[in-house]
Design a protein around this motif. Structure first.
Motif, PDB file in Angstrom:
ATOM      1  N   ARG A 418       0.841  -1.199   0.000  1.00  0.00           N
ATOM      2  CA  ARG A 418       0.000   0.000   0.000  1.00  0.00           C
ATOM      3  C   ARG A 418       0.873   1.245   0.000  1.00  0.00           C
ATOM      4  NH1 ARG A 418      -1.441   3.640   3.696  1.00  0.00           N
ATOM      5  NH2 ARG A 418      -0.133   2.576   5.210  1.00  0.00           N
ATOM      6  N   GLU A 419       0.447   2.243  -0.734  1.00  0.00           N
ATOM      7  CA  GLU A 419       1.133   3.515  -0.705  1.00  0.00           C
ATOM      8  C   GLU A 419       0.301   4.511   0.097  1.00  0.00           C
ATOM      9  OE1 GLU A 419      -0.511   4.684  -5.146  1.00  0.00           O
ATOM     10  OE2 GLU A 419       1.592   4.926  -4.639  1.00  0.00           O
ATOM     11  N   SER A 420       0.945   5.556   0.582  1.00  0.00           N
ATOM     12  CA  SER A 420       0.247   6.537   1.407  1.00  0.00           C
ATOM     13  C   SER A 420      -0.763   7.319   0.571  1.00  0.00           C
ATOM     14  CB  SER A 420       1.251   7.495   2.045  1.00  0.00           C
ATOM     15  OG  SER A 420       1.864   8.279   1.042  1.00  0.00           O
ATOM     16  N   LEU A 421      -1.719   7.963   1.263  1.00  0.00           N
ATOM     17  CA  LEU A 421      -2.767   8.715   0.576  1.00  0.00           C
ATOM     18  C   LEU A 421      -2.176   9.868  -0.219  1.00  0.00           C
ATOM     19  CD1 LEU A 421      -5.744   9.252   0.043  1.00  0.00           C
ATOM     20  CD2 LEU A 421      -5.802  10.582   2.161  1.00  0.00           C
ATOM     21  N   ASP A 422      -1.195  10.569   0.364  1.00  0.00           N
ATOM     22  CA  ASP A 422      -0.591  11.699  -0.339  1.00  0.00           C
ATOM     23  C   ASP A 422       0.108  11.236  -1.616  1.00  0.00           C
ATOM     24  OD1 ASP A 422       0.395  13.379   2.728  1.00  0.00           O
ATOM     25  OD2 ASP A 422      -1.470  13.396   1.600  1.00  0.00           O
ATOM     26  N   TYR A 424      -0.517   8.574  -3.312  1.00  0.00           N
ATOM     27  CA  TYR A 424      -1.544   8.103  -4.252  1.00  0.00           C
ATOM     28  C   TYR A 424      -2.172   9.273  -5.006  1.00  0.00           C
ATOM     29  CZ  TYR A 424      -6.191   6.444  -5.628  1.00  0.00           C
ATOM     30  OH  TYR A 424      -7.336   6.172  -6.316  1.00  0.00           O
ATOM     31  N   ILE A 425      -2.522  10.322  -4.277  1.00  0.00           N
ATOM     32  CA  ILE A 425      -3.137  11.481  -4.917  1.00  0.00           C
ATOM     33  C   ILE A 425      -2.154  12.156  -5.876  1.00  0.00           C
ATOM     34  CG2 ILE A 425      -4.077  13.781  -4.482  1.00  0.00           C
ATOM     35  CD1 ILE A 425      -5.253  12.683  -1.901  1.00  0.00           C
ATOM     36  N   LYS A 426      -0.885  12.272  -5.455  1.00  0.00           N
ATOM     37  CA  LYS A 426       0.114  12.886  -6.333  1.00  0.00           C
ATOM     38  C   LYS A 426       0.314  12.061  -7.606  1.00  0.00           C
ATOM     39  CE  LYS A 426       2.678  15.287  -2.703  1.00  0.00           C
ATOM     40  NZ  LYS A 426       3.958  15.374  -1.956  1.00  0.00           N
ATOM     41  N   ARG A 427       0.257  10.732  -7.465  1.00  0.00           N
ATOM     42  CA  ARG A 427       0.428   9.884  -8.645  1.00  0.00           C
ATOM     43  C   ARG A 427      -0.729  10.085  -9.621  1.00  0.00           C
ATOM     44  NH1 ARG A 427      -0.987   4.569  -9.690  1.00  0.00           N
ATOM     45  NH2 ARG A 427      -1.541   4.166  -7.526  1.00  0.00           N
ATOM     46  N   GLU A 433      -1.512  15.129 -15.543  1.00  0.00           N
ATOM     47  CA  GLU A 433      -0.643  16.189 -16.065  1.00  0.00           C
ATOM     48  C   GLU A 433       0.162  15.703 -17.270  1.00  0.00           C
ATOM     49  OE1 GLU A 433       0.148  18.412 -11.772  1.00  0.00           O
ATOM     50  OE2 GLU A 433       1.775  17.455 -12.880  1.00  0.00           O
ATOM     51  N   ILE A 434       0.693  14.470 -17.172  1.00  0.00           N
ATOM     52  CA  ILE A 434       1.468  13.925 -18.294  1.00  0.00           C
ATOM     53  C   ILE A 434       0.600  13.838 -19.546  1.00  0.00           C
ATOM     54  CG2 ILE A 434       2.593  11.830 -19.146  1.00  0.00           C
ATOM     55  CD1 ILE A 434       3.663  11.386 -16.342  1.00  0.00           C
ATOM     56  N   ALA A 435      -0.616  13.350 -19.394  1.00  0.00           N
ATOM     57  CA  ALA A 435      -1.496  13.213 -20.561  1.00  0.00           C
ATOM     58  C   ALA A 435      -1.868  14.566 -21.150  1.00  0.00           C
ATOM     59  CB  ALA A 435      -2.748  12.436 -20.176  1.00  0.00           C
ATOM     60  N   LYS A 436      -2.114  15.573 -20.289  1.00  0.00           N
ATOM     61  CA  LYS A 436      -2.543  16.889 -20.766  1.00  0.00           C
ATOM     62  C   LYS A 436      -1.424  17.655 -21.454  1.00  0.00           C
ATOM     63  CE  LYS A 436      -6.199  17.563 -17.329  1.00  0.00           C
ATOM     64  NZ  LYS A 436      -6.622  18.341 -16.145  1.00  0.00           N
ATOM     65  N   GLU A 437      -0.172  17.275 -21.248  1.00  0.00           N
ATOM     66  CA  GLU A 437       0.947  17.998 -21.857  1.00  0.00           C
ATOM     67  C   GLU A 437       1.081  17.719 -23.362  1.00  0.00           C
ATOM     68  OE1 GLU A 437       3.805  18.176 -17.872  1.00  0.00           O
ATOM     69  OE2 GLU A 437       4.396  16.999 -19.633  1.00  0.00           O
ATOM     70  N   PHE A 438       0.430  16.697 -23.869  1.00  0.00           N
ATOM     71  CA  PHE A 438       0.515  16.370 -25.292  1.00  0.00           C
ATOM     72  C   PHE A 438      -0.448  17.244 -26.093  1.00  0.00           C
ATOM     73  CE2 PHE A 438       3.277  12.688 -25.506  1.00  0.00           C
ATOM     74  CZ  PHE A 438       3.335  12.287 -24.190  1.00  0.00           C
ATOM     75  N   ASN A 439      -0.027  17.605 -27.299  1.00  0.00           N
ATOM     76  CA  ASN A 439      -0.838  18.471 -28.168  1.00  0.00           C
ATOM     77  C   ASN A 439      -2.117  17.742 -28.587  1.00  0.00           C
ATOM     78  OD1 ASN A 439       1.038  20.545 -28.118  1.00  0.00           O
ATOM     79  ND2 ASN A 439       2.180  19.685 -29.860  1.00  0.00           N
ATOM     80  N   ARG A 477       5.911   7.671 -21.730  1.00  0.00           N
ATOM     81  CA  ARG A 477       6.199   8.781 -20.813  1.00  0.00           C
ATOM     82  C   ARG A 477       5.858   8.375 -19.368  1.00  0.00           C
ATOM     83  NH1 ARG A 477       5.421  14.449 -21.449  1.00  0.00           N
ATOM     84  NH2 ARG A 477       6.185  15.446 -19.533  1.00  0.00           N
ATOM     85  N   VAL A 478       4.752   7.687 -19.184  1.00  0.00           N
ATOM     86  CA  VAL A 478       4.366   7.229 -17.837  1.00  0.00           C
ATOM     87  C   VAL A 478       5.389   6.227 -17.312  1.00  0.00           C
ATOM     88  CG1 VAL A 478       2.644   5.914 -16.552  1.00  0.00           C
ATOM     89  CG2 VAL A 478       1.918   7.700 -18.118  1.00  0.00           C
ATOM     90  N   GLU A 479       5.822   5.299 -18.167  1.00  0.00           N
ATOM     91  CA  GLU A 479       6.827   4.318 -17.744  1.00  0.00           C
ATOM     92  C   GLU A 479       8.123   4.987 -17.305  1.00  0.00           C
ATOM     93  OE1 GLU A 479       5.477   0.647 -20.718  1.00  0.00           O
ATOM     94  OE2 GLU A 479       7.387   1.708 -21.009  1.00  0.00           O
ATOM     95  N   ALA A 480       8.490   6.063 -17.971  1.00  0.00           N
ATOM     96  CA  ALA A 480       9.768   6.722 -17.676  1.00  0.00           C
ATOM     97  C   ALA A 480       9.707   7.600 -16.435  1.00  0.00           C
ATOM     98  CB  ALA A 480      10.198   7.555 -18.885  1.00  0.00           C
ATOM     99  N   GLU A 481       8.552   8.190 -16.130  1.00  0.00           N
ATOM    100  CA  GLU A 481       8.498   9.206 -15.087  1.00  0.00           C
ATOM    101  C   GLU A 481       7.811   8.775 -13.800  1.00  0.00           C
ATOM    102  OE1 GLU A 481       8.282  12.956 -18.233  1.00  0.00           O
ATOM    103  OE2 GLU A 481       6.934  12.870 -16.508  1.00  0.00           O
ATOM    104  N   LEU A 482       7.063   7.687 -13.800  1.00  0.00           N
ATOM    105  CA  LEU A 482       6.297   7.302 -12.618  1.00  0.00           C
ATOM    106  C   LEU A 482       6.694   5.915 -12.139  1.00  0.00           C
ATOM    107  CD1 LEU A 482       2.655   8.511 -13.356  1.00  0.00           C
ATOM    108  CD2 LEU A 482       4.414   9.617 -11.990  1.00  0.00           C
ATOM    109  N   LYS A 483       6.512   5.701 -10.839  1.00  0.00           N
ATOM    110  CA  LYS A 483       6.633   4.379 -10.235  1.00  0.00           C
ATOM    111  C   LYS A 483       5.261   3.970  -9.720  1.00  0.00           C
ATOM    112  CE  LYS A 483      11.454   4.844  -8.770  1.00  0.00           C
ATOM    113  NZ  LYS A 483      12.392   4.814  -7.617  1.00  0.00           N
TER     114      LYS A 483
END
Length: 503
Positions: A418-422, A424-427, A433-439, A477-483
């Protein structure tokens, strides 16, 4: 001649003046003397009056002090009399108690003498009955005992045989049931529930008034509770609840159970009882885990230490459940490879045993667990599985690799940790944000607890050919920047839909 006359007149006139002057002086002296006499008399009268006044005041003060002293003496005498009466009453009570004790001693002596007489009578009757029994049975006491023992032994053997048969049948049924469970668990990759790791426990109370009783007079009860358990007891504005804070999960669990049935007058007894319950539960859980994994000949101390893992969490994953899951996965892998399943399960079950005592001993839990297993008589291959499951030692047997792989599978499977609530929300926010950055992306939503991202494209700015490419780019992009645990589904929609997975 004239001179002589003048001299005579001067002499005569001077004598008359001197006489007159002397008379005036005498009268003036007499007046002064009279004034002085009058003043002295007035002074003496005033002094006498002042003296009489001071004497009167002094007499009044003396009388007042005498009255106060007499009153104080009277009060002291009354107090002394009351004290004497109390002492006399206590002496009378003490005499009465001594008399009662003496009577009880006499009664006890009499009863003791009666009991001695009865015991002697009973022994005599028993001896007479034994003699009669020997005459009737025509055998001695020793011979009768031997016959009874032989009969009892035969009955016991018969009952033991029946019991063993019943246990064997029960063991076969349980073994078949457990085998099915193990196979099903291996097929489903042994998904287990995991509880969040925490250093606090919230205990509900029956009423708000209970908080005052828990605190006690001047905080006496709360200090006693904290000193006996080693846990911080936090009483705040939370209605009908208190908080227990401690990094040692066993101490926190003992305190939680004691607090659930708290009684301010029995704090020590309740804590001791909770500690005994936890100790018994650890033994039971260790034995249950060993039996469930089909492992034999494990020392009692090692099973008890294994049971402690029930109260330990690592990254939100229960360590005992994780160890059992690793044992099951290791057994499945060993069976597929044609190796000994029991050895693989044993190494998997004990691989994190050091986490039960790593708060008491310094060092990595793998080495602590290996030393403990070696001291308690585990085989070298099991000790090596424990010591090398984090790839800290050179591999010497296939079981070490199996346990390491099973440990990685159990820790990395979706939902294991389990990850913490904070976090989780940041993820989730980062995914959007990653998806919205694409044209061409107008909106992006992270759904299904972050397992899927739905991306909406502006149909005026993009065409159908860009949908697949955009889904692929977002996934990379998600694979490279997120865990993240497991995988995330990237769902891009325009007039057509394309799906890719970030693995």
């Amino acid at each position: 001649m004239q001179f002589m006359l003048a001299l005579v007149f001067f002499i005569v006139g001077g004598g008359v003046g001197y006489s007159a002057l002397k008379m005036w002086d005498n009268s003036r002296v007499n007046g002064v003397n009279n004034q002085i006499t009058n003043m002295l008399k007035e002074a003496e009268d005033k002094a006498e009056s002042l003296k009489q006044s001071r004497i009167s005041e002094a007499r009044e003060e003396i009388n007042r002090l005498r009255q106060e002293a007499q009153k104080d003496i009277k009060d002291r005498r009354a107090e002394i009399q009351r004290t004497e009466r109390k002492l006399e009453q206590k002496e009378d009570n003490l005499d009465k108690k001594i008399e009662r004790v003496s009577r009880r001693e006499d009664d006890l002596k009499t009863k003791h003498e009666e009991l001695e007489k009865r015991r002697a009578t009973l022994e005599e009757k028993i001896q007479q009955q034994e003699i009669k029994l020997q005459e009737i049975a025509e055998m001695t006491k020793e011979q009768a005992q031997e016959v009874l023992l032989q009969k009892t032994e035969q009955d016991a053997k018969h009952m033991l045989g029946l019991k063993l048969k019943e246990l064997e049948e029960m063991a076969e049924r349980e073994a078949e049931k457990k085998a099915r469970n193990i196979i099903l668990g291996a097929m489903q990759r042994c998904a287990v529930e995991s509880a969040g790791e925490t250093s606090i426990s919230v205990v509900p109370l029956p009423s708000e008034e209970m908080k005052g009783r828990i605190i006690g007079r001047e905080g006496r009860n709360i200090r006693t509770f904290e000193s006996l358990t080693g846990v911080d007891l936090i009483i705040d504005d939370t209605p009908e609840a208190v908080t227990l804070s401690c990094f040692d999960p066993i101490r926190r669990e003992i305190a939680r159970r004691a607090m659930e049935r708290i009684h301010p007058a029995r704090i020590e007894d309740l804590i001791e009882r909770a500690a005994r319950d936890i100790d018994e539960e650890m033994i039971t859980e260790g034995e249950s885990a060993v039996l469930e994994m089909g492992i034999k000949n494990m020392s009692n101390e090692l099973m008890r230490t294994l049971g402690q893992l029930k109260f330990r969490f690592s990254y939100g994953q229960n360590v005992l459940a994780h160890s059992m899951e690793v044992a099951q996965i290791a057994g499945v892998i060993a069976a597929e490879l044609g190796l000994d399943e029991e050895t693989a399960r044993r190494g998997g079950l004990l691989h994190d045993i050091g986490k039960a005592i790593d708060r008491q001993i310094e060092g990595p839990h793998a080495q602590i667990g290996a030393d403990l297993a070696k001291r308690l008589g585990e085989r070298p291959e099991i000790v090596n599985c424990i010591a090398a499951h984090h790839d800290t030692l050179e591999v010497s047997s296939p079981y070490e690799v199996i346990v390491s792989v099973a440990d990685a599978i159990s820790a990395a499977r979706p939902g294991a940790r389990r990850e913490s609530l904070d976090a989780y929300i940041k993820r989730l926010e980062k995914l959007e944000e990653i998806a919205k950055e694409f044209n061409g992306v107008t909106r992006a939503y992270a759904i299904q607890a972050g397992r899927e991202v739905r991306v909406i494209l502006n149909s005026a700015l993009t065409d159908d050919g860009a949908v697949h490419k955009l889904a692929f780019d977002i996934a990379k992009r998600v694979e490279a920047e997120l865990k993240y645990p497991g995988q995330i589904k990237i769902n891009v929609s325009r007039e057509t839909r394309a799906t890719e997975f970030a693995k």
